[in-house]
Motif scaffolding. Structure first.
Motif: not given
Length: 120
Positions: A9-10, A22-24, A42-47, A87-89
């Motif tokens: 997270a950021t 930028e933060a992501t 990487l298989i997948s990413v959830i944001l 917040v970005i997770r």
């Protein structure tokens, strides 16, 4: 090779498109670097974002950061009263030889306060 999930997270200062991008990108880079991964792992990413971040999709930012052929999903966190704002997770599913306790979760900027149990 095992499948592992890596969290991160950021926090951004304002709901601003450039800050989301930028933060992501920084978060994606740090997750890969600290865990010695490449995009091929990487298989997948959830944001996700808190409900107060609407200026850009973090998945778009991750794509610009080099995750061109990785399945990505953006979503909104639930609006819990008193939760940390802006917040970005991230939750990345990866193939790795790292044991579960060897995975390094990444919490940057103000979001480091979300996981004070981790060495940042």
């Amino acid at each position: 090779m095992a499948v592992r999930a890596i969290r991160g997270a950021t926090q951004i200062d304002a709901d601003d498109r450039d800050q989301v991008l930028e933060a992501t990108a920084e978060l994606v880079r740090e997750v890969l670097t600290r865990n010695s991964l490449s995009t091929d792992d990487l298989i997948s990413v959830i944001l996700t974002t808190t409900p107060d971040v609407v200026s850009e999709f973090p998945a778009y930012a991750a794509r610009l950061a080099g995750l061109a052929d990785v399945p990505l999903l953006s979503a909104t966190e639930i609006a819990v009263p008193g939760a940390m704002p802006r917040v970005i997770r991230l939750m990345a599913h990866v193939e790795t030889d790292l044991p579960r306790d060897g995975v390094k979760h990444v919490y940057l900027r103000g979001a480091a306060g979300l996981r004070t149990d981790l060495n940042h």
